[in-house]
Design a protein around this motif. Structure first.
Motif, PDB file in Angstrom:
ATOM      1  N   UNK A 106      27.117  57.403   9.187  1.00 32.38           N
ATOM      2  CA  UNK A 106      27.894  57.802   8.015  1.00 32.38           C
ATOM      3  C   UNK A 106      29.278  57.177   8.051  1.00 32.38           C
ATOM      4  N   UNK A 107      29.895  57.192   9.214  1.00 31.71           N
ATOM      5  CA  UNK A 107      31.222  56.585   9.379  1.00 31.71           C
ATOM      6  C   UNK A 107      31.423  56.266  10.847  1.00 31.71           C
ATOM      7  N   UNK A 108      31.998  55.119  11.117  1.00 34.34           N
ATOM      8  CA  UNK A 108      32.235  54.699  12.490  1.00 34.34           C
ATOM      9  C   UNK A 108      31.392  53.499  12.867  1.00 34.34           C
ATOM     10  N   UNK A 109      31.720  52.926  14.000  1.00 38.51           N
ATOM     11  CA  UNK A 109      31.083  51.697  14.457  1.00 38.51           C
ATOM     12  C   UNK A 109      29.650  51.927  14.905  1.00 38.51           C
ATOM     13  N   UNK A 120      35.677  52.582   4.997  1.00 35.83           N
ATOM     14  CA  UNK A 120      34.475  53.208   4.459  1.00 35.83           C
ATOM     15  C   UNK A 120      33.281  52.886   5.342  1.00 35.83           C
ATOM     16  N   UNK A 121      32.533  53.923   5.719  1.00 34.71           N
ATOM     17  CA  UNK A 121      31.330  53.719   6.518  1.00 34.71           C
ATOM     18  C   UNK A 121      31.619  53.098   7.867  1.00 34.71           C
ATOM     19  N   UNK A 122      30.927  52.006   8.166  1.00 34.42           N
ATOM     20  CA  UNK A 122      31.040  51.383   9.478  1.00 34.42           C
ATOM     21  C   UNK A 122      32.334  50.603   9.666  1.00 34.42           C
ATOM     22  N   UNK A 123      33.153  50.508   8.639  1.00 32.10           N
ATOM     23  CA  UNK A 123      34.448  49.852   8.803  1.00 32.10           C
ATOM     24  C   UNK A 123      35.476  50.767   9.467  1.00 32.10           C
ATOM     25  N   UNK A 124      35.188  52.061   9.494  1.00 31.75           N
ATOM     26  CA  UNK A 124      36.095  53.009  10.135  1.00 31.75           C
ATOM     27  C   UNK A 124      35.854  53.034  11.636  1.00 31.75           C
ATOM     28  N   UNK A 157      31.294  59.482   0.058  1.00 28.14           N
ATOM     29  CA  UNK A 157      30.946  58.056   0.083  1.00 28.14           C
ATOM     30  C   UNK A 157      31.202  57.428   1.444  1.00 28.14           C
ATOM     31  N   UNK A 158      31.717  58.222   2.394  1.00 25.62           N
ATOM     32  CA  UNK A 158      31.973  57.709   3.734  1.00 25.62           C
ATOM     33  C   UNK A 158      33.353  57.126   3.917  1.00 25.62           C
ATOM     34  N   UNK A 159      34.246  57.311   2.958  1.00 27.10           N
ATOM     35  CA  UNK A 159      35.610  56.781   3.072  1.00 27.10           C
ATOM     36  C   UNK A 159      36.470  57.735   3.892  1.00 27.10           C
ATOM     37  N   UNK A 160      37.135  57.208   4.912  1.00 31.91           N
ATOM     38  CA  UNK A 160      37.957  58.046   5.783  1.00 31.91           C
ATOM     39  C   UNK A 160      39.413  58.016   5.352  1.00 31.91           C
ATOM     40  N   UNK A 161      40.134  59.067   5.746  1.00 31.35           N
ATOM     41  CA  UNK A 161      41.569  59.149   5.469  1.00 31.35           C
ATOM     42  C   UNK A 161      42.190  60.059   6.510  1.00 31.35           C
ATOM     43  N   UNK A 162      43.413  59.798   6.901  1.00 37.46           N
ATOM     44  CA  UNK A 162      44.065  60.593   7.933  1.00 37.46           C
ATOM     45  C   UNK A 162      44.742  61.817   7.332  1.00 37.46           C
ATOM     46  N   UNK A 163      44.598  62.951   8.012  1.00 40.04           N
ATOM     47  CA  UNK A 163      45.329  64.164   7.662  1.00 40.04           C
ATOM     48  C   UNK A 163      46.544  64.300   8.573  1.00 40.04           C
TER      49      UNK A 163
END
Length: 266
Positions: A106-109, A120-124, A157-163
């Motif tokens: 879903x997210x990460x390498x 987004x997705x594997x780019x995070x 959509x798998x897009x990450x963001x920092x809190x």
């Protein structure tokens, strides 16, 4: 003859594990399991599995028929004859079905590369993700990370963001200035407020929907003390959960495994 107590575990469509325990083994020359799908009182004349002599032992029955009732009991032989345990029954599963599905990242390498990168997705990239929790108020998945000392969100959509991402420390205030030490278990109440087990600081933090970070309970001293919020002590709290009444429950890992402390949120 010795007392024999069989135990049945791990039943599947074609296998089952049967264990036994001898009340006395001084005269026993052979022990094991006998079983049958048709004989309600199986003997060594039916299907049997012998085992090495021991006070405890277990055997895995294989080649069983799905959706079938089996009768099983332990036996022990000595110079006096053969002794049997009481008969136990079990029924194999109807099928050998295995859960199916497609596993995706879903997210990460996908190569397991650690680091810190939004995308987004594997780019995070993540480093030491510890806990995930869904916030119904925002519709986002939240992730805590130990090595990045951060709290991040992931959209559908798998897009990450920092809190929050800051140097290791301990400071309340607005998220931009707040500091954590190895954030771990995270949960949300109905309004969307977050409750975080701040493992390294040994405290429970509240992150309001406004972004204000406060210490809900604990005083940073590692220990185990019940009482008022500022008097209570935790030792590496690792998880939180919120019930419908707004009570927060905490798993306090290093002092008492799986212990839960109830706090009243005002």
């Amino acid at each position: 003859m010795p007392i024999i107590n069989p135990i049945i575990t791990n039943v599947t469509a074609t296998t089952a594990t049967v264990g036994g325990r001898l009340g006395s083994s001084s005269l026993v020359t052979e022990d094991g399991i006998c079983f049958s799908p048709s004989n309600p009182t199986p003997t060594v004349n039916d299907i049997f599995i012998s085992d090495t002599l021991a006070a405890r032992w277990e055997n895995t029955l294989t080649g069983l028929s799905p959706n079938t009732t089996y009768y099983v009991r332990a036996y022990a032989k000595s110079s006096l004859g053969v002794g049997y345990s009481d008969v136990l029954t079990f029924k194999t599963n109807a099928t050998a079905a295995v859960p199916t599905g497609t596993v995706t990242t879903f997210a990460g390498s996908t190569a397991g590369t650690s680091g810190y990168a939004e995308g987004t997705g594997t780019n995070a990239l993540f480093d030491g993700p510890q806990s995930i929790a869904f916030n119904a108020a925002t519709g986002k998945l939240y992730v805590t990370e130990s090595f990045n000392n951060s709290i991040r969100t992931i959209t559908t959509t798998g897009a990450t963001s920092v809190v929050s991402k800051a140097v290791i420390g301990y400071a309340d205030g607005n998220l931009a200035a707040a500091q954590f030490y190895g954030p771990k278990g995270l949960s949300f109440d109905a309004a969307g407020n977050a409750y975080l087990a701040d493992l390294g600081n040994n405290v429970i933090r509240k992150i309001a929907t406004t972004g204000a970070v406060t210490t809900l309970a604990g005083n940073t001293i590692a220990g185990f003390i019940e009482g008022a919020a500022t008097k209570a002590e935790f030792y590496n709290p690792s998880a939180t959960a919120v019930d419908a009444s707004g009570n927060v429950y905490v798993a306090d890992r290093s002092k008492i495994l799986s212990a839960k402390l109830q706090l009243q949120v005002w």
